[in-house]
Design a protein around this motif. Structure first.
Motif, PDB file in Angstrom:
ATOM      1  N   LEU A   9       0.832  -1.207   0.000  1.00  0.00           N
ATOM      2  CA  LEU A   9       0.000   0.000   0.000  1.00  0.00           C
ATOM      3  C   LEU A   9       0.868   1.259   0.000  1.00  0.00           C
ATOM      4  O   LEU A   9       0.614   2.212  -0.735  1.00  0.00           O
ATOM      5  CB  LEU A   9      -0.913   0.012   1.241  1.00  0.00           C
ATOM      6  N   LEU A  10       1.901   1.220   0.855  1.00  0.00           N
ATOM      7  CA  LEU A  10       2.808   2.374   0.946  1.00  0.00           C
ATOM      8  C   LEU A  10       3.504   2.629  -0.382  1.00  0.00           C
ATOM      9  O   LEU A  10       3.625   3.776  -0.829  1.00  0.00           O
ATOM     10  CB  LEU A  10       3.871   2.120   2.026  1.00  0.00           C
ATOM     11  N   LEU A  11       3.925   1.527  -1.030  1.00  0.00           N
ATOM     12  CA  LEU A  11       4.605   1.651  -2.321  1.00  0.00           C
ATOM     13  C   LEU A  11       3.672   2.243  -3.364  1.00  0.00           C
ATOM     14  O   LEU A  11       4.054   3.120  -4.132  1.00  0.00           O
ATOM     15  CB  LEU A  11       5.111   0.274  -2.791  1.00  0.00           C
ATOM     16  N   ALA A  12       2.418   1.749  -3.336  1.00  0.00           N
ATOM     17  CA  ALA A  12       1.422   2.215  -4.315  1.00  0.00           C
ATOM     18  C   ALA A  12       1.150   3.701  -4.135  1.00  0.00           C
ATOM     19  O   ALA A  12       1.001   4.442  -5.094  1.00  0.00           O
ATOM     20  CB  ALA A  12       0.144   1.400  -4.170  1.00  0.00           C
ATOM     21  N   SER A  13       1.081   4.146  -2.885  1.00  0.00           N
ATOM     22  CA  SER A  13       0.780   5.562  -2.652  1.00  0.00           C
ATOM     23  C   SER A  13       2.022   6.427  -2.860  1.00  0.00           C
ATOM     24  O   SER A  13       1.940   7.645  -2.879  1.00  0.00           O
ATOM     25  CB  SER A  13       0.247   5.762  -1.228  1.00  0.00           C
ATOM     26  N   GLY A  14       3.173   5.772  -2.985  1.00  0.00           N
ATOM     27  CA  GLY A  14       4.404   6.519  -3.249  1.00  0.00           C
ATOM     28  C   GLY A  14       4.986   7.169  -2.008  1.00  0.00           C
ATOM     29  O   GLY A  14       5.987   7.865  -2.071  1.00  0.00           O
ATOM     30  N   SER A  15       4.368   6.941  -0.855  1.00  0.00           N
ATOM     31  CA  SER A  15       4.807   7.677   0.334  1.00  0.00           C
ATOM     32  C   SER A  15       6.097   7.125   0.940  1.00  0.00           C
ATOM     33  O   SER A  15       6.789   7.820   1.661  1.00  0.00           O
ATOM     34  CB  SER A  15       3.708   7.683   1.396  1.00  0.00           C
ATOM     35  N   LEU A  16       6.435   5.894   0.614  1.00  0.00           N
ATOM     36  CA  LEU A  16       7.636   5.307   1.218  1.00  0.00           C
ATOM     37  C   LEU A  16       8.910   5.951   0.681  1.00  0.00           C
ATOM     38  O   LEU A  16       9.832   6.244   1.418  1.00  0.00           O
ATOM     39  CB  LEU A  16       7.651   3.796   0.963  1.00  0.00           C
ATOM     40  N   PHE A  17       8.940   6.174  -0.627  1.00  0.00           N
ATOM     41  CA  PHE A  17      10.160   6.706  -1.233  1.00  0.00           C
ATOM     42  C   PHE A  17       9.968   8.113  -1.804  1.00  0.00           C
ATOM     43  O   PHE A  17      10.770   8.586  -2.580  1.00  0.00           O
ATOM     44  CB  PHE A  17      10.644   5.755  -2.337  1.00  0.00           C
ATOM     45  N   ALA A  18       8.869   8.737  -1.375  1.00  0.00           N
ATOM     46  CA  ALA A  18       8.602  10.068  -1.931  1.00  0.00           C
ATOM     47  C   ALA A  18       9.695  11.045  -1.511  1.00  0.00           C
ATOM     48  O   ALA A  18      10.072  11.109  -0.355  1.00  0.00           O
ATOM     49  CB  ALA A  18       7.256  10.573  -1.452  1.00  0.00           C
ATOM     50  N   GLN A  19      10.215  11.785  -2.465  1.00  0.00           N
ATOM     51  CA  GLN A  19      11.214  12.818  -2.204  1.00  0.00           C
ATOM     52  C   GLN A  19      10.484  14.073  -1.744  1.00  0.00           C
ATOM     53  O   GLN A  19       9.537  14.501  -2.385  1.00  0.00           O
ATOM     54  CB  GLN A  19      11.974  13.082  -3.502  1.00  0.00           C
ATOM     55  N   GLU A  20      10.924  14.610  -0.629  1.00  0.00           N
ATOM     56  CA  GLU A  20      10.331  15.860  -0.181  1.00  0.00           C
ATOM     57  C   GLU A  20      10.675  16.964  -1.170  1.00  0.00           C
ATOM     58  O   GLU A  20      11.817  17.071  -1.608  1.00  0.00           O
ATOM     59  CB  GLU A  20      10.931  16.244   1.168  1.00  0.00           C
ATOM     60  N   LYS A  21       9.693  17.790  -1.513  1.00  0.00           N
ATOM     61  CA  LYS A  21       9.934  18.839  -2.508  1.00  0.00           C
ATOM     62  C   LYS A  21       9.861  20.226  -1.869  1.00  0.00           C
ATOM     63  O   LYS A  21       8.877  20.545  -1.208  1.00  0.00           O
ATOM     64  CB  LYS A  21       8.880  18.743  -3.609  1.00  0.00           C
ATOM     65  N   PRO A  22      10.866  21.057  -2.088  1.00  0.00           N
ATOM     66  CA  PRO A  22      10.775  22.423  -1.568  1.00  0.00           C
ATOM     67  C   PRO A  22       9.908  23.287  -2.479  1.00  0.00           C
ATOM     68  O   PRO A  22       9.754  22.992  -3.662  1.00  0.00           O
ATOM     69  CB  PRO A  22      12.225  22.903  -1.614  1.00  0.00           C
ATOM     70  N   LYS A  23       9.359  24.355  -1.899  1.00  0.00           N
ATOM     71  CA  LYS A  23       8.627  25.330  -2.713  1.00  0.00           C
ATOM     72  C   LYS A  23       9.573  26.486  -3.086  1.00  0.00           C
ATOM     73  O   LYS A  23       9.496  27.031  -4.173  1.00  0.00           O
ATOM     74  CB  LYS A  23       7.452  25.865  -1.878  1.00  0.00           C
ATOM     75  N   ASN A  24      10.450  26.813  -2.151  1.00  0.00           N
ATOM     76  CA  ASN A  24      11.373  27.939  -2.349  1.00  0.00           C
ATOM     77  C   ASN A  24      12.816  27.460  -2.246  1.00  0.00           C
ATOM     78  O   ASN A  24      13.097  26.480  -1.551  1.00  0.00           O
ATOM     79  CB  ASN A  24      11.166  28.998  -1.262  1.00  0.00           C
ATOM     80  N   VAL A  25      13.714  28.195  -2.892  1.00  0.00           N
ATOM     81  CA  VAL A  25      15.139  27.860  -2.814  1.00  0.00           C
ATOM     82  C   VAL A  25      15.947  29.124  -2.498  1.00  0.00           C
ATOM     83  O   VAL A  25      15.759  30.169  -3.129  1.00  0.00           O
ATOM     84  CB  VAL A  25      15.661  27.247  -4.133  1.00  0.00           C
ATOM     85  N   ILE A  26      16.818  29.012  -1.500  1.00  0.00           N
ATOM     86  CA  ILE A  26      17.764  30.095  -1.209  1.00  0.00           C
ATOM     87  C   ILE A  26      19.168  29.540  -1.408  1.00  0.00           C
ATOM     88  O   ILE A  26      19.530  28.529  -0.808  1.00  0.00           O
ATOM     89  CB  ILE A  26      17.622  30.603   0.247  1.00  0.00           C
ATOM     90  N   LEU A  27      19.944  30.188  -2.267  1.00  0.00           N
ATOM     91  CA  LEU A  27      21.328  29.803  -2.508  1.00  0.00           C
ATOM     92  C   LEU A  27      22.227  30.898  -1.943  1.00  0.00           C
ATOM     93  O   LEU A  27      22.164  32.047  -2.380  1.00  0.00           O
ATOM     94  CB  LEU A  27      21.566  29.630  -4.014  1.00  0.00           C
ATOM     95  N   LEU A  28      23.021  30.542  -0.939  1.00  0.00           N
ATOM     96  CA  LEU A  28      23.982  31.503  -0.393  1.00  0.00           C
ATOM     97  C   LEU A  28      25.362  31.147  -0.913  1.00  0.00           C
ATOM     98  O   LEU A  28      25.815  30.013  -0.743  1.00  0.00           O
ATOM     99  CB  LEU A  28      24.006  31.447   1.140  1.00  0.00           C
ATOM    100  N   VAL A  29      26.019  32.126  -1.541  1.00  0.00           N
ATOM    101  CA  VAL A  29      27.361  31.895  -2.070  1.00  0.00           C
ATOM    102  C   VAL A  29      28.351  32.773  -1.300  1.00  0.00           C
ATOM    103  O   VAL A  29      28.264  33.999  -1.328  1.00  0.00           O
ATOM    104  CB  VAL A  29      27.422  32.240  -3.579  1.00  0.00           C
ATOM    105  N   GLY A  30      29.255  32.129  -0.594  1.00  0.00           N
ATOM    106  CA  GLY A  30      30.349  32.867   0.042  1.00  0.00           C
ATOM    107  C   GLY A  30      31.506  32.853  -0.943  1.00  0.00           C
ATOM    108  O   GLY A  30      32.239  31.866  -1.027  1.00  0.00           O
TER     109      GLY A  30
END
Ligand SMILES: [Zn+2]
Length: 349
Positions: A9-30
């Motif tokens: 069931l978990l595999l079917a719903s994709g929740s076991l290996f689902a990659q968390e997705k960000p909405k925003n990205v901050i890139l800090l470059v030193g």
């Protein structure tokens, strides 16, 4: 049997290996920030360095197509466009052909975008996120491309490339007509979601921290976050600690420590935001190391002495730190242009 059923069931719903997705990205470059530079924040800061908050850490290989030792232009093009190129290249590949930047790609799908630099906003690191020219020295051309870009918020120096141009154009005025709120003096205190903002100081660069910059960098980054986070569709912010590199070029230990501690403050601002927001990926890294810095024993066993081995960049692997949804993707050792591909993959673009 029951366990197998739950697993299916978990595999079917994709929740076991689902990659968390960000909405925003901050890139800090030193810029120019290698491991010794980062280490100064641990020895010279009162209290713990904000770098200690990261769990997901890796290393990037920074060589460009023209040299084992990269410059900021090739380094930032790798981050912004996902391709290795030659030293001096701004948003173009090794054959000088334009390659799309992550800022352009995200602007096209309604993300809000922001760029902050302590040097000119046309300098190599910020320029690679919106411009395409064959040489980093083409400041006037780069400024013109910023004026025609979709960047929503920017802060930095270099007003002369907008107002004292050889073609007599006044890009500052042109951008005002385009709807930008342009300010050459200071940062705004209140900022409205429907508008675009450009803050350009008149100088060739903002002052160094140990001279008189004050809290410009943390303040500009906070202002950008207050503004960009009003976007429903997500945002991308690149904020650069430009002077860590210059301190390395000048072999100036006092300047280096002051710049690194200032960058640590910016890190605090960004991590505080990301912790509250929970949908923001924070990536912190550098284009290369500058100065070949070593932390050696000082006059007493309690003191440190900063030694420099060169006035140029070095080829050392560069640490990369990530926080937030998808941050585990940044573990390991990989090429600098992978940073772009990892961010894009996490945003599902
Ligand atoms: Zn440099």
């Amino acid at each position: 049997m029951k366990i197998l059923k739950i697993l299916t069931l978990l595999l079917a719903s994709g929740s076991l290996f689902a990659q968390e997705k960000p909405k925003n990205v901050i890139l800090l470059v030193g810029d120019g920030m290698g491991l010794s530079q980062i280490s100064t924040a641990f020895y010279y800061k009162d209290g713990p360095s904000n770098f200690e908050q990261f769990k997901n850490i890796g290393f990037i290989k920074t060589s460009s197509t023209s040299s084992k030792v990269t410059d900021s232009a090739a380094g930032a093009t790798a981050f912004a466009s996902g391709k290795k190129t030659y030293n001096g290249a701004i948003g173009v590949d090794a054959d000088t052909l334009s390659i799309p930047t992550i800022v352009e790609e995200l602007d096209a799908i309604n993300f809000k975008t922001g760029l902050i630099s302590l040097s000119t906003i046309t300098h190599a690191t910020p320029a690679c996120f919106y411009a395409h020219v064959k040489s980093r020295n083409m400041h006037e051309e780069i400024a013109e491309q910023l004026a025609h870009s979709q960047v929503d918020f920017f802060a930095g120096a270099g007003l002369q490339y907008f107002t004292q141009r050889s073609d007599k154009k006044n890009l500052f005025k042109e951008m005002k007509l385009k709807g930008y709120q342009m300010d050459s003096i200071g940062l705004a205190t209140s900022i409205e979601p429907g508008k675009k903002y450009g803050f350009i100081s008149e100088k060739e660069a903002l002052p160094a921290k140990h001279i008189s910059r004050g809290d410009f960098h943390p303040k500009a980054t906070q202002l950008a976050l207050d503004y960009l986070s009003q976007s429903k569709d997500g945002f991308f912010l690149m904020s650069e600690g430009s002077f860590i590199d210059w301190a390395g070029h000048q072999n100036n230990a006092e300047m280096l420590v002051a710049e690194q501690l200032d960058f640590d403050e910016v890190l605090g601002v960004v991590l505080d935001f990301a912790k509250k927001d929970k949908n923001t990926l924070v990536v912190v890294t550098a284009d290369h190391e500058t100065g070949g810095v070593a932390l050696t024993k000082g006059k007493t066993s309690d003191e440190l002495s900063l030694k420099f081995n060169t006035k140029s960049h070095t080829a050392a692997l560069i640490p990369i730190f990530a926080y937030g949804p998808g941050s585990e993707t940044f573990q390991g050792i990989y090429e600098n242009n992978e940073v772009y591909h990892k961010i894009k993959q996490l945003l599902a673009l």
